[in-house]
Each structure stands twice: as structure tokens, then as C-alpha cells.
Design an enzyme around this catalytic site. Structure first.
Site, PDB file in Angstrom:
ATOM      1  N   SER A  14       0.818  -1.218   0.000  1.00 43.11           N
ATOM      2  CA  SER A  14       0.000   0.000   0.000  1.00 43.11           C
ATOM      3  C   SER A  14       0.854   1.272   0.000  1.00 43.11           C
ATOM      4  O   SER A  14       0.557   2.226   0.686  1.00 43.11           O
ATOM      5  CB  SER A  14      -0.936  -0.001   1.209  1.00 43.11           C
ATOM      6  N   LYS A  36       1.355  -5.365   4.935  1.00 42.42           N
ATOM      7  CA  LYS A  36       1.789  -6.144   6.096  1.00 42.42           C
ATOM      8  C   LYS A  36       1.746  -5.399   7.418  1.00 42.42           C
ATOM      9  O   LYS A  36       1.886  -6.025   8.466  1.00 42.42           O
ATOM     10  CB  LYS A  36       3.151  -6.775   5.852  1.00 42.42           C
ATOM     11  N   THR A  44       7.125   5.032   0.802  1.00 44.29           N
ATOM     12  CA  THR A  44       6.483   6.240   0.282  1.00 44.29           C
ATOM     13  C   THR A  44       6.260   7.252   1.402  1.00 44.29           C
ATOM     14  O   THR A  44       6.524   8.447   1.253  1.00 44.29           O
ATOM     15  CB  THR A  44       5.115   5.864  -0.355  1.00 44.29           C
ATOM     16  N   ALA A  47       9.303   9.514   2.134  1.00 44.24           N
ATOM     17  CA  ALA A  47      10.000  10.291   1.099  1.00 44.24           C
ATOM     18  C   ALA A  47      10.003  11.759   1.494  1.00 44.24           C
ATOM     19  O   ALA A  47       8.988  12.291   1.953  1.00 44.24           O
ATOM     20  CB  ALA A  47       9.323  10.086  -0.246  1.00 44.24           C
ATOM     21  N   GLY A  50      10.796  14.813  -2.938  1.00 45.42           N
ATOM     22  CA  GLY A  50       9.633  15.038  -3.779  1.00 45.42           C
ATOM     23  C   GLY A  50       9.579  14.141  -4.988  1.00 45.42           C
ATOM     24  O   GLY A  50      10.210  13.092  -5.034  1.00 45.42           O
ATOM     25  N   GLU A 116      17.456  19.175  -7.227  1.00 42.40           N
ATOM     26  CA  GLU A 116      18.264  18.226  -6.454  1.00 42.40           C
ATOM     27  C   GLU A 116      19.467  17.784  -7.267  1.00 42.40           C
ATOM     28  O   GLU A 116      19.527  18.028  -8.479  1.00 42.40           O
ATOM     29  CB  GLU A 116      17.406  17.004  -6.091  1.00 42.40           C
ATOM     30  N   HIS A 239      22.604   6.432   0.926  1.00 39.99           N
ATOM     31  CA  HIS A 239      22.548   7.852   1.249  1.00 39.99           C
ATOM     32  C   HIS A 239      23.750   8.137   2.143  1.00 39.99           C
ATOM     33  O   HIS A 239      24.014   7.378   3.083  1.00 39.99           O
ATOM     34  CB  HIS A 239      21.239   8.167   1.991  1.00 39.99           C
ATOM     35  N   ARG A 285      26.639  12.378  -4.371  1.00 35.83           N
ATOM     36  CA  ARG A 285      26.203  11.475  -3.291  1.00 35.83           C
ATOM     37  C   ARG A 285      27.013  10.174  -3.181  1.00 35.83           C
ATOM     38  O   ARG A 285      27.476   9.813  -2.096  1.00 35.83           O
ATOM     39  CB  ARG A 285      24.744  11.140  -3.598  1.00 35.83           C
ATOM     40  N   HIS A 346      19.666   2.999   0.893  1.00 37.09           N
ATOM     41  CA  HIS A 346      18.548   3.927   0.687  1.00 37.09           C
ATOM     42  C   HIS A 346      17.562   3.447  -0.380  1.00 37.09           C
ATOM     43  O   HIS A 346      16.370   3.514  -0.197  1.00 37.09           O
ATOM     44  CB  HIS A 346      19.151   5.271   0.270  1.00 37.09           C
ATOM     45  N   ARG A 381      20.195   5.778  -9.535  1.00 36.80           N
ATOM     46  CA  ARG A 381      18.912   6.476  -9.636  1.00 36.80           C
ATOM     47  C   ARG A 381      19.092   7.989  -9.531  1.00 36.80           C
ATOM     48  O   ARG A 381      19.777   8.485  -8.645  1.00 36.80           O
ATOM     49  CB  ARG A 381      17.999   6.011  -8.500  1.00 36.80           C
ATOM     50  N   SER A 386      11.949   8.042  -8.395  1.00 32.19           N
ATOM     51  CA  SER A 386      11.335   6.762  -8.025  1.00 32.19           C
ATOM     52  C   SER A 386       9.833   6.881  -7.763  1.00 32.19           C
ATOM     53  O   SER A 386       9.062   6.007  -8.151  1.00 32.19           O
ATOM     54  CB  SER A 386      12.041   6.146  -6.817  1.00 32.19           C
TER      55      SER A 386
HETATM   56  C1  LIG Z   1      13.728   8.255   3.804  1.00 30.31           C
HETATM   57  C2  LIG Z   1      13.385   8.122   2.354  1.00 30.31           C
HETATM   58  C3  LIG Z   1      13.307   9.254   1.555  1.00 30.31           C
HETATM   59  C4  LIG Z   1      12.978   9.140   0.195  1.00 30.31           C
HETATM   60  N1  LIG Z   1      12.826  10.265  -0.558  1.00 30.31           N
HETATM   61  C5  LIG Z   1      12.411  10.147  -1.846  1.00 30.31           C
HETATM   62  C6  LIG Z   1      12.110  11.304  -2.619  1.00 30.31           C
HETATM   63  O1  LIG Z   1      12.211  12.427  -2.149  1.00 30.31           O
HETATM   64  N2  LIG Z   1      11.696  11.129  -3.916  1.00 30.31           N
HETATM   65  C7  LIG Z   1      11.565   9.888  -4.494  1.00 30.31           C
HETATM   66  O2  LIG Z   1      11.181   9.802  -5.671  1.00 30.31           O
HETATM   67  N3  LIG Z   1      11.811   8.791  -3.756  1.00 30.31           N
HETATM   68  C8  LIG Z   1      12.220   8.882  -2.473  1.00 30.31           C
HETATM   69  N4  LIG Z   1      12.455   7.753  -1.736  1.00 30.31           N
HETATM   70  C9  LIG Z   1      12.187   6.448  -2.372  1.00 30.31           C
HETATM   71  C10 LIG Z   1      10.679   6.241  -2.494  1.00 30.31           C
HETATM   72  O3  LIG Z   1      10.067   6.667  -1.299  1.00 30.31           O
HETATM   73  C11 LIG Z   1      10.321   4.786  -2.750  1.00 30.31           C
HETATM   74  O4  LIG Z   1      11.095   4.271  -3.784  1.00 30.31           O
HETATM   75  C12 LIG Z   1       8.852   4.640  -3.139  1.00 30.31           C
HETATM   76  O5  LIG Z   1       8.059   5.264  -2.175  1.00 30.31           O
HETATM   77  C13 LIG Z   1       8.486   3.182  -3.270  1.00 30.31           C
HETATM   78  O6  LIG Z   1       7.103   3.078  -3.415  1.00 30.31           O
HETATM   79  P1  LIG Z   1       6.447   1.639  -3.541  1.00 30.31           P
HETATM   80  O7  LIG Z   1       4.980   1.834  -3.663  1.00 30.31           O
HETATM   81  O8  LIG Z   1       7.149   0.869  -4.587  1.00 30.31           O
HETATM   82  O9  LIG Z   1       6.833   0.917  -2.167  1.00 30.31           O
HETATM   83  P2  LIG Z   1       6.551   1.339  -0.662  1.00 30.31           P
HETATM   84  O10 LIG Z   1       6.084   2.726  -0.557  1.00 30.31           O
HETATM   85  O11 LIG Z   1       7.719   0.951   0.141  1.00 30.31           O
HETATM   86  O12 LIG Z   1       5.322   0.391  -0.268  1.00 30.31           O
HETATM   87  C14 LIG Z   1       5.515  -0.991  -0.125  1.00 30.31           C
HETATM   88  C15 LIG Z   1       4.279  -1.581   0.523  1.00 30.31           C
HETATM   89  O13 LIG Z   1       4.313  -2.996   0.470  1.00 30.31           O
HETATM   90  C16 LIG Z   1       4.007  -3.532   1.762  1.00 30.31           C
HETATM   91  N5  LIG Z   1       4.635  -4.846   1.832  1.00 30.31           N
HETATM   92  C17 LIG Z   1       5.952  -5.165   1.732  1.00 30.31           C
HETATM   93  N6  LIG Z   1       6.110  -6.497   1.830  1.00 30.31           N
HETATM   94  C18 LIG Z   1       4.871  -7.035   1.989  1.00 30.31           C
HETATM   95  C19 LIG Z   1       4.383  -8.352   2.164  1.00 30.31           C
HETATM   96  N7  LIG Z   1       5.200  -9.422   2.195  1.00 30.31           N
HETATM   97  N8  LIG Z   1       3.060  -8.533   2.316  1.00 30.31           N
HETATM   98  C20 LIG Z   1       2.197  -7.481   2.331  1.00 30.31           C
HETATM   99  N9  LIG Z   1       2.615  -6.204   2.178  1.00 30.31           N
HETATM  100  C21 LIG Z   1       3.926  -5.992   2.002  1.00 30.31           C
HETATM  101  C22 LIG Z   1       4.555  -2.492   2.714  1.00 30.31           C
HETATM  102  O14 LIG Z   1       4.007  -2.655   3.998  1.00 30.31           O
HETATM  103  C23 LIG Z   1       4.122  -1.216   1.992  1.00 30.31           C
HETATM  104  O15 LIG Z   1       2.767  -0.964   2.236  1.00 30.31           O
HETATM  105  C24 LIG Z   1      12.772   7.851  -0.383  1.00 30.31           C
HETATM  106  C25 LIG Z   1      12.857   6.721   0.424  1.00 30.31           C
HETATM  107  C26 LIG Z   1      13.149   6.846   1.781  1.00 30.31           C
HETATM  108  C27 LIG Z   1      13.190   5.609   2.615  1.00 30.31           C
END
Ligand SMILES: Cc1cc2nc3c(=O)[nH]c(=O)nc-3n(C[C@H](O)[C@H](O)[C@H](O)COP(=O)(O)OP(=O)(O)OC[C@H]3O[C@@H](n4cnc5c(N)ncnc54)[C@H](O)[C@@H]3O)c2cc1C
Length: 526
Positions: A14, A36, A44, A47, A50, A116, A239, A285, A346, A381, A386
Site C-alpha cells: 500500500s 503487512k 512512500t 519520502a 519530492g 536536487e 545515502h 552522493r 537507501h 537512480r 522513483s
Molecule cells: C527516507 C526516504 C526518503 C525518500 N525520498 C524520496 C524522494 O524524495 N523522492 C523519491 O522519488 N523517492 C524517495 N524515496 C524512495 C521512495 O520513497 C520509494 O522508492 C517509493 O516510495 C516506493 O514506493 P512503492 O509503492 O514501490 O513501495 P513502498 O512505498 O515501500 O510500499 C511498499 C508496501 O508494500 C508492503 N509490503 C511489503 N512487503 C509485503 C508483504 N510481504 N506482504 C504485504 N505487504 C507488504 C509495505 O508494507 C508497503 O505498504 C525515499 C525513500 C526513503 C526511505
């Protein structure tokens, strides 16, 4: 009692990818979304910077494409880069329609676009420095309003269900997954003709990471076990500066702090970045991360210091209110004393091989977001690409696969066999810590064949022990994640061993040069 839940679409995760896909297919059929932990807990949500998109008259798609290709060090797929960047503005508009409040310039009806590292133009939409939290809030609220979307929290996917595993004839196909209801400790069956894997990244495979606890690489491990191809797992983005404080395990100190004049110092207080790059503390970086790692390895120090005490205290407090307050919470007044910092894992640039429409090589299984490898990021990246990739790929997957319907075959319930209740959970905690420590020490920012081979031998031993435990005892959340962590660790090590060059985020002492031909590292279970 264990149950089977049938849907038209199953979404695992989610974050921005899973929620975008769920919202887009909800008009076409019933959507089951399992996650989970609490529904908002995701990468997400954390982040900060932005989401990158071409939003101003001074910017062009070609420039954004060029910056992305430049960062990717020869491994981006140009057609994927163009497709994702070209759809950026429309998807940003949709996020706004779903209720995301991006920051505007003061007194003007224009978005405040940030710039950035690696971007030649201002193009990063943000909501203060909590962009992810704002996006997650809006999408969760929108999804919770949809009658066709059922969200199951604390539901941990264990393994994908495929026709091959069911012993059905013909080509392999995905039919959903088994998942552990963490509250009731029962394994349930979630079945659907279309499964969207949106489980995010794998930062937790390393001792230090900016990622929250959910990032244990479950999606990559499940897809690999099910027979999907996984690519470029050696490219892990670190990072450079995370606060070294166990209680603040995932707290990032933004690169903007160095942008405002902070200096990195070694154990004895001597600045060191000038020995590594002409731009010293303002070097890119990956170079800063590598320099810190090298200083720590040379001196045996557990951290280095980030010093901004020479700037007026009022300026620091005003410019970095969040960082200042958070560090103070842990007893560090950054206006008075340097902060202890370490680099931290990261972002996972590799992942499950997927097209720009989210298609993996297993029919019925889609992947989007950090879990997927589409070819956008290449070997490194570009910041803020992302979130963009996650929502564009989820959108395109919904457009192409949002109408598929077919009957679900009979699926047997999860069989625990004679598995007993686990008696010695210390095995799980111990192995969890060992993997994260050995990945940090041997498969971190600077690699060598010797270190990688050492890591491989230890991971193989750990996997034997974990698998034994997995088959003998009833599954627990920690055990499921540990098994996945070990799988992902193995994939990173194998990918790193296969790359006989230094490119992008993969740096090895044994092969410091770049090979003339760029190729992906693709692994598939035999
Ligand atoms: C501190 C930080 C800062 C960041 N800043 C930026 C930014 O400024 N800009 C940018 O573009 N990116 C940034 N990123 C990266 C970006 O946030 C992520 O790459 C992106 O949010 C990933 O989205 P997603 O939907 O793929 O996964 P996620 O947002 O990680 O969601 C994964 C989901 O899957 C669920 N899940 C995982 N395993 C299971 C399982 N086995 N069963 C059920 N559910 C499960 C989790 O609980 C979660 O709900 C940052 C990341 C971090 C950690």
C-alpha cells in the site's frame, strides 16, 4: 479458520505503486489490497525531497531524459526513460486531483519546484519536506473511500501461488498469494487472475538503512522463488548521511546540510572530503558515501562527524527546523556539536524484471515501484525519479491489464503439515542481525571479490539453517521476513560477483574500470 478470498485484482503493498494501481482498476472489478502493517506504513510515507516531473516552461522532457540517462551510467533503457518522463505531468495532475497538496511558491499560483543533485533544472514537486507523507495520506484516504477496494492490514504475503506450484499443465501463471494474518496467526489464500506486486525495496538487508522496517525485500524474494527474472540487484544506492543513533534508526540528515556549509570530519576532527573530490563536501552522493565508508574502514571508527557548528545557531534552526528538532530529541544539538553520521542503504535500483506496463515474465503477475526493475534507473537512480516511476508504471499497468477477467482454478489451502510452534526464536533474531552486519561489512559501498565470496559462503550457511527452520516450524512474521532477507542478500551478492567492472553504484576494488559494453545482470531460478 483459514479462508480463501477471491478478487478480480490482488494488490500486494500500500505504497504509491499499489495504491495508484488499486485506484485505477477499482472501476473495473473487485480489488483486494493486502499490506503487512498499518496501511500507511511504506517507504512512500518517508519520502522527503519530492517527485520529479517537467512542470515549467524552462524545462523540457529531453533535459529530464538526459539527466536520467547521465545518472544511470549507460544502463538505462532510453525508451522506458522517455515513456515514464513523458507521462509525469499528467500523473502529477492526477495526484493533485486525488487530493495531494504540493507546495506553491509564496503568493504565486505556481508550484514551488525544487532542484536536487543531478537535475539540471528545477523540477521536483514537494510538500514541504514531508512529500511522501502527503502523497500517502491522500491516496490512502481515496482508496478507503472506494467500495470496490478492500484493504487487509497486518496481512503478510508469504509466497505467490503459481500454476507450476499447483501442478497445473501449461505455461507458468500467477494466481495470487498465501498471506499470514499477523493478528490471528492464520495463513489465508488471496486469489485473483491479476496480481500486482508493489512491495517496495529491501533496505533492511543492510545494518544501516534509511528505510522503515517494512523494506525487507519480500516482493523480489517471492517473485524469484516463483520463477520470475530479477535484474541488477548489485545497484544499491546509499545515502551518505544518516544519524548514527540506534533510537533514530532511519533518520536521514539531508544533503542540504552540506549544501549550507557543513563539513565531514574524521575521528580526530580532521576534514577529509578534499582528499576524495575537487568539490570536497559537495561531491556527488555516491562519492561522499564511498569516502565516508573508506574513512570508517581505515580507522575502524563506527561513524564520522558532520559539523555545521561554525554557522550561526539561528540560521541552522531556521533552515533545518525538522532535522534540528529531531536530533535534539536524541540529545544532539547540531548548533553546538557535530552530528555522528553513517551512510545508509537507501534505494534498490534493481528488482523484478518488468516492462514499462508492469508486466513480469510470469503471466498474471505485474510489478511496479521499487520492487520492479523497468530500466528507468540504470546503474544509479536520479533523485526523485522513483515516486514518478511507481505511479507511471502502476497507471500504465492498470490501463493495459485493468479489464482482464477469467475463472480462478481450485487452489488448495496453505498446508502446515506437521510443523511445530517455533521453540527457539533466538535463531531468527541472531540470523537477522548476522545477515545485516555481513552485508554491511562485505557487500557495502566498496566491494571486492574476496569480500563478496566471504559473504556468499556465510549466506549459504545461513540459508540452510533458515530453510530448515522454515520447514520444521509454523511461520511467523519474523521468520518469513528473514527468509526473504537471506534470499535478497544472496541475489545482491550473486549479481555483484557477476559484474566484473565498476559502474554507477557498484564499485569494486578488483575491477575499477568500466567495461565498454553495458549489460544488465539477470538472475532466474533454475
Ligand atoms: C527516507 C526516504 C526518503 C525518500 N525520498 C524520496 C524522494 O524524495 N523522492 C523519491 O522519488 N523517492 C524517495 N524515496 C524512495 C521512495 O520513497 C520509494 O522508492 C517509493 O516510495 C516506493 O514506493 P512503492 O509503492 O514501490 O513501495 P513502498 O512505498 O515501500 O510500499 C511498499 C508496501 O508494500 C508492503 N509490503 C511489503 N512487503 C509485503 C508483504 N510481504 N506482504 C504485504 N505487504 C507488504 C509495505 O508494507 C508497503 O505498504 C525515499 C525513500 C526513503 C526511505
Amino acid at each position: 479458520m483459514s479462508a480463501q478470498h477471491d478478487f478480480d485484482f490482488l494488490v500486494i503493498g500500500s505504497g504509491i505503486a499499489g495504491l495508484t494501481f488499486a485506484l485505477k482498476v477499482a472501476a473495473a472489478g473487485r480489488v483486494g489490497l493486502i499490506t503487512k502493517k498499518h496501511r500507511a506504513e511504506s517507504n512512500t510515507n518517508y519520502a522527503q525531497g519530492g517527485i520529479a516531473a517537467v512542470m515549467s516552461a524552462e524545462d523540457t522532457f529531453e533535459l529530464h531524459v538526459r539527466d536520467t540517462l547521465e545518472a544511470g551510467a549507460g544502463l538505462c533503457r532510453a525508451e522506458v526513460v522517455r515513456a515514464i518522463i513523458g507521462e509525469g505531468p499528467a500523473l502529477v495532475q492526477e495526484l493533485v486531483e486525488w487530493g495531494v497538496n504540493f507546495s506553491h511558491r509564496e503568493g504565486v499560483a505556481e508550484y514551488d519546484l525544487g532542484r536536487e543533485g543531478g537535475h539540471t533544472k528545477r523540477r521536483v514537486l514537494h510538500a514541504g519536506d514531508i512529500t511522501g507523507r502527503e502523497i500517502e495520506r491522500a491516496l490512502v484516504e481515496e482508496a478507503s473511500r472506494q467500495p470496490n477496494i478492500t484493504i487487509y492490514e497486518n496481512m503478510l504475503a508469504i509466497d505467490l501461488i503459481t500454476s507450476q506450484k499447483l501442478g497445473q499443465p501449461g505455461a507458468n501463471r500467477c494466481w495470487g498469494c498465501y498471506a499470514l494474518d499477523e493478528k490471528r496467526r492464520v495463513v489465508e489464500t488471496f486469489a485473483a487472475p491479476v496480481t500486482m506486486l508493489a512491495t517496495g525495496g529491501s533496505g533492511k538487508v543492510y545494518l544501516y538503512t534509511s528505510n522503515p522496517d517494512i523494506a525487507s525485500g519480500d516482493g523480489v524474494a517471492m517473485a524469484y522463488r516463483a520463477g520470475a527474472s530479477v535484474a541488477n540487484m548489485e545497484f544499491v544506492q546509499f545515502h551518505p548521511t544518516c544519524l548514527y543513533e540506534p533510537r533514530a534508526k532511519t533518520f536521514l540528515i539531508s544533503e542540504a546540510v552540506r549544501g549550507e556549509g557543513a563539513v565531514l570530519r574524521g575521528r580526530d576532527g580532521t576534514p577529509f572530503m578534499q582528499h576524495y573530490h575537487a568539490l570536497a563536501d559537495l561531491a556527488p552522493r555516491d562519492i561522499v558515501a564511498r569516502a565516508i565508508d573508506s574513512e570508517m574502514k581505515k580507522t575502524g571508527a563506527e561513524y564520522v562527524a558532520l559539523d555545521i557548528t561554525h554557522k550561526p545557531a539561528d540560521f541552522v534552526r531556521q533552515r533545518f527546523p525538522n532535522i534540528y528538532a529531531k536530533c535534539l530529541e536524541f540529545g544532539y544539538d547540531m548548533t553546538q556539536k557535530p552530528l555522528p553520521v553513517v551512510p545508509a542503504a537507501h534505494y534498490q535500483c534493481g528488482g523484478v524484471v518488468a516492462t514499462v506496463d508492469g508486466e513480469t515474465d510470469i503471466p498474471g503477475l505485474l510489478a511496479a515501484g521499487e520492487v520492479a526493475h523497468t530500466g528507468l534507473h540504470g546503474a544509479n537512480r536520479l533523485a526523485s525519479n522513483s515516486l514518478l516511476e511507481a505511479c507511471v508504471v502502476a497507471h500504465r499497468a492498470a490501463q493495459k491489464h485493468g479489464r482482464v477477467k477469467c475463472d480462478i482454478p481450485p487452489i488448495p489451502p496453505w498446508a502446515s503439515g506437521n510443523a511445530a510452534d517455533p521453540d527457539e526464536l533466538v535463531v531468527v533474531t541472531h540470523n537477522w542481525e548476522e545477515i545485516r552486519r555481513l552485508m554491511w561489512d562485505y557487500v557495502g559501498i566498496v566491494r571486492s571479490d574476496k569480500r563478496l565470496l566471504r559473504a556468499r559462503a556465510r549466506i549459504q550457511n545461513l540459508q540452510r539453517e533458515i530453510n530448515q527452520f522454515y520447514w520444521d516450524y509454523k511461520v511467523t512474521p519474523d521468520l518469513i521476513e528473514l527468509r526473504n532477507l537471506a534470499q535478497v542478500a544472496e541475489l545482491i551478492v550473486e549479481s555483484a560477483l557477476q559484474r566484473k567492472e565498476s559502474r554507477g553504484l557498484h564499485y569494486t576494488l578488483d575491477y575499477p574500470a568500466l567495461l565498454p559494453a553495458a549489460r544488465d545482470t539477470v538472475l532466474r531460478k533454475s
